[in-house]
Design an enzyme around this catalytic site. Structure first.
Site, PDB file in Angstrom:
ATOM      1  N   SER A  17      -4.422   5.023  -2.638  1.00 52.96           N
ATOM      2  CA  SER A  17      -4.200   3.586  -2.757  1.00 52.96           C
ATOM      3  C   SER A  17      -3.733   2.931  -1.462  1.00 52.96           C
ATOM      4  O   SER A  17      -3.810   1.710  -1.325  1.00 52.96           O
ATOM      5  CB  SER A  17      -3.176   3.289  -3.864  1.00 52.96           C
ATOM      6  OG  SER A  17      -1.963   3.971  -3.609  1.00 52.96           O
ATOM      7  N   ASP A 316       5.271  -3.428  -3.268  1.00 49.99           N
ATOM      8  CA  ASP A 316       5.632  -3.052  -4.629  1.00 49.99           C
ATOM      9  C   ASP A 316       6.421  -1.749  -4.563  1.00 49.99           C
ATOM     10  O   ASP A 316       6.912  -1.377  -3.503  1.00 49.99           O
ATOM     11  CB  ASP A 316       4.395  -2.981  -5.541  1.00 49.99           C
ATOM     12  CG  ASP A 316       3.375  -1.939  -5.082  1.00 49.99           C
ATOM     13  OD1 ASP A 316       3.716  -1.092  -4.227  1.00 49.99           O
ATOM     14  OD2 ASP A 316       2.234  -1.960  -5.580  1.00 49.99           O
ATOM     15  N   HIS A 319       3.958   0.726  -2.203  1.00 52.23           N
ATOM     16  CA  HIS A 319       3.116   0.387  -1.048  1.00 52.23           C
ATOM     17  C   HIS A 319       3.785  -0.590  -0.087  1.00 52.23           C
ATOM     18  O   HIS A 319       4.543  -1.468  -0.524  1.00 52.23           O
ATOM     19  CB  HIS A 319       1.800  -0.235  -1.531  1.00 52.23           C
ATOM     20  CG  HIS A 319       1.086   0.615  -2.534  1.00 52.23           C
ATOM     21  ND1 HIS A 319       1.164   0.391  -3.902  1.00 52.23           N
ATOM     22  CD2 HIS A 319       0.301   1.707  -2.377  1.00 52.23           C
ATOM     23  CE1 HIS A 319       0.450   1.307  -4.534  1.00 52.23           C
ATOM     24  NE2 HIS A 319      -0.082   2.119  -3.639  1.00 52.23           N
TER      25      HIS A 319
END
Length: 353
Positions: A17, A316, A319
């Site tokens: 991600s 978040d 990340h």
């Protein structure tokens, strides 16, 4: 094709991600970034979500733009992606994916590294169909292959086993070796398919991310030393392995190690020096589990969002913000051997065969 100001080369991206550009939008998965406020600062989309797990650009987006790329490598699963692979490259990365096939299974859909390499094989076959084998080999020799993966393997390992699903955990050293042997297998596979310029990004200090600090009940501590030591041991083994590959393959390939751990640790430790005001809390998703980052119908149903995203290191619970990614990208591009070895990414892009 390259000068000091414009070094644009085709890039093929593999990973999780941290570099996913939207592949998970096309999967049935719990790991998605397809709703606001994700992408709120991503200007090419007008602030709409693109599947990137941050508020703006990823590190790979920023590096590509800095080196003259006109387009971001599109997600492999997006329609018609293959048509422009020669010019734009392709992004195979997938949120929650890992080096090990079983990593991320709780999120249901994801594309493990092994499968990402298989997807590149499809791309290669299509390039051969257009250019022929000889031209494809020459083309791939100069393309950049960037691999950013391993964080989810560590996160899965440190979390408590779930009854009936979780298996007895192997010793940390054995687990690191399993990760490394699987990663090396895929790097060698990419080399056999024609890759010769590799960027392999080490794992960052996950012991410092909001999710891990909360999970380890270290919320008011800076970081979880236990988790960071596990990562540093893995990174040291990875550096040794890449050095061996560089020796073994000589002029046939170069593997550049990107030391994301030290860069990000420096940002967290000296956050005020970099212009940040907060290096502990997530900008989006509040300060306690479950940290969900989403925009509801109104302010009462939306998750908490910080006022100034440029002042936060974390977007978040997992990340970095684009602001942190900008610092990381700049250091990887032009840093010394403490940051990238055997040389920095700008030199890797400049060196053409």
């Amino acid at each position: 094709m390259a000068n000091l100001n414009c070094l644009s080369l085709t890039t093929f991206l593999f990973g999780d991600s941290l570099v996913d550009a939207g592949n998970n939008d096309y999967l049935f998965t719990l790991s998605k970034a397809d709703t606001p406020p994700y992408g709120i600062d991503f200007s090419p989309s007008g602030g709409q979500p693109t599947g990137r797990f941050t508020n703006g650009r990823t590190v790979s987006d920023i590096i590509g733009q800095s080196l003259g790329d006109k387009f971001f490598p599109p997600p492999f699963l997006a329609p018609n992606t293959q048509n422009n692979a020669i010019h734009a490259g392709i992004n195979y990365a997938s949120g929650s994916a890992g080096i090990l096939v079983q990593t991320g299974s709780l999120f249901v859909g994801r594309i493990p590294l092994q499968e990402q390499v298989q997807n590149f094989e499809q791309t290669r076959a299509q390039i051969v169909a257009k250019m022929g084998e000889k031209a494809t080999k020459k083309f791939l020799k100069n393309a950049i292959f960037s691999i950013t993966i391993g964080s989810n393997d560590i996160l899965n390992y440190i979390q408590p086993s779930i009854p009936f699903i979780g298996q007895d955990k192997v010793q940390p050293a054995i687990f690191q070796d399993q990760m490394l042997s699987n990663l090396t297998m895929q790097l060698k596979r990419l080399h056999k398919l024609g890759a010769s310029k590799f960027i392999v990004v080490g794992i960052g200090p996950l012991g410092c991310i909001p999710f891990v600090r909360a999970m380890k009940l270290d919320w008011f501590e800076k970081c979880s030393n236990e988790v960071n030591e596990l990562i540093q041991d893995y990174n040291r083994k990875l550096i040794r392995e890449l050095s061996l590959l560089n020796e073994e393959l000589g002029q046939k390939a170069v593997f550049v190690y990107a030391n994301s751990y030290d860069i990000f640790m420096d940002i967290i430790s000296n956050y005020q020096h970099y212009g940040f005001e907060n290096a502990k809390d997530p900008c989006c998703g509040g300060y306690f589990p479950p940290f969900l980052c989403f925009k509801g119908k109104n302010i009462n149903t939306s998750s908490e969002l910080c006022e100034d995203r440029s002042k936060y290191v974390f977007w978040d619970a997992y990340h970095p913000t684009e602001a942190a990614n900008l610092i990381m990208a700049k250091k990887l591009l032009d840093g010394d051997k403490r940051v990238t070895s055997p040389y920095n990414l700008r030199k890797l892009y400049k060196n053409q065969n």
